[in-house]
Enzyme design. Structure first.
Site, PDB file in Angstrom:
ATOM      1  CG  ASP B  56     -28.216 -11.882  -0.735  1.00 51.66           C
ATOM      2  OD1 ASP B  56     -29.290 -12.406  -1.086  1.00 51.66           O
ATOM      3  OD2 ASP B  56     -28.148 -10.803  -0.101  1.00 51.66           O
ATOM      4  CE1 TYR B 114     -28.793 -14.875   6.606  1.00 50.44           C
ATOM      5  CE2 TYR B 114     -30.911 -14.652   7.696  1.00 50.44           C
ATOM      6  CZ  TYR B 114     -30.159 -15.033   6.604  1.00 50.44           C
ATOM      7  OH  TYR B 114     -30.778 -15.593   5.515  1.00 50.44           O
TER       8      TYR B 114
END
Lengths: 249, 249
Positions: B56, B114
């Site tokens: 993103d 992540y």
């Protein structure tokens, strides 16, 4: 009138150091200037902030101590909120406290701890790049530690300052300890002393780096110290690697 | 023709994510675009870089994996130097290696780790401010850990994606573990899974944050998962707190 003590953290990248500069027409941006502006708006008074000392342009601070006097009736909580809202994101007031009237952020300092940080990896970590000096060549930590030993104690640090002492001011200073650690390629040189001369920590760091690179021998540091001549010491390491970590009162 | 594998680190703050966007007249800046430009100049070829996946806008990466094919005769060392010189300071190539011809950075990914980082102190640490989500209210870590347990394993994560699945694509995914640790006020939510849906980690983080704040109960996460409805889950936590840490191949 209250004497308010502040603990401030700042990223020095965008600033010309702590101390405000009053030259006419100056467009220089300083931490002190920024904070005084916000405090003056907050209090409606002309606030003078007393800082614990100057910092070079581009140098960072983990815990800066300052104080100011005010008649403003806001609570400390309200002041904190105001400061958080109006200060830029790279200056943060971590704590506000009421201090005794005689507390003076500069006169009362007993000691300072600085950390000089070197990214000793092949590439400069992007998350640290504004707060480290990148040196891709592996430095010899053992030699750096040996060299640092010569600096501990009370010495004339004339070789380790950019100050051109015209007025016979003493360049005698005391270093209590220098710790050098390496962790994941990040080298931290922690220097604690009672007070420091102009650029002293950066010149110590630059000299230790040159020892680590093998350009100087550990023993050379003793000769440099004895020489009392700025030209004998190593380079002044870049400002962005330096962080004023803590103050002792 | 060599297949060159790259490990890349980037600060996503200034970029519209990894993936290049080819709209006409687009002024969008992406990591892939930046790297392809430099590699094309370096090789004199039109280089296509294959990335391990999209990120993103504003998301950071510790170890991104990519590969490209080239006939360029430079050594890997020479390539590294070129890349270091011409890439901006917020994109760093940590490593270059020759990979097998069949190596494909996207097809071969087996898992991703992540980390979502929250600065849970009263003030946002200036040295971390671009890489953390600042939440001044103390979060209940124990409840967050309890809530995370419901997400472990293979589930339909339809409630945890911004993806509007029109084409009956599966939203079944597997999460192997979620570790939540707090250290000096810094909370790290580490999530490992085989693959992730659009915004999945950020919506998981947002939901866990709401549990930590007491807006949701840990048990609610089970209901949210069962609901298969994006509106039931928590908010999408801000991009700047998210870091793609590592890939498994």
């Amino acid at each position: 009138m209250r004497n308010v003590k502040m603990i401030i953290q700042y990223d020095g990248t965008r600033y010309n150091g702590w101390q405000k500069q009053n030259q006419k027409g100056s467009t220089v941006t300083t931490i002190q200037g920024k904070i005084e502006n916000v405090l003056s708006k907050m209090t409606g008074e002309e606030v003078d902030v007393i800082g614990c000392g100057r910092t070079d342009s581009g140098v960072h601070v983990e815990n800066y101590v300052a104080n100011f006097f005010t008649d403003c009736k806001l609570t400390l909580d309200e002041m904190e909120k105001y400061l958080e809202e109006y200060l830029p994101k790279d200056i943060v007031v971590k704590e506000l406290k009421i201090a005794k009237d005689r507390f003076h952020a500069r006169y009362n300092v007993k000691g300072k701890t600085y950390v000089y940080r070197i990214d000793n990896n092949k590439y400069n970590n992007v998350f640290n790049r504004d707060f480290t000096n990148h040196i891709p060549i592996e430095l010899n930590i053992e030699q750096m530690k040996k060299a640092a030993e010569y600096l501990i104690g009370t010495h004339d640090f004339k070789s380790f300052t950019s100050l051109k002492a015209k007025n016979n001011k003493s360049t005698l200073r005391t270093i209590n300890y220098i710790n050098i650690i390496k962790n994941n390629g990040l080298i931290e040189i922690e220097v604690n002393g009672n007070s420091f001369l102009l650029n002293m920590v950066r010149i110590i760091a630059g000299t230790l780096i040159e020892v680590g690179e093998g350009k100087l021998m550990a023993e050379d540091v003793e000769t440099i110290l004895m020489g009392k001549n700025r030209e004998k010491a190593g380079h002044k390491a870049p400002a962005k690697g330096l962080i004023l970590k803590e103050l002792q009162y």
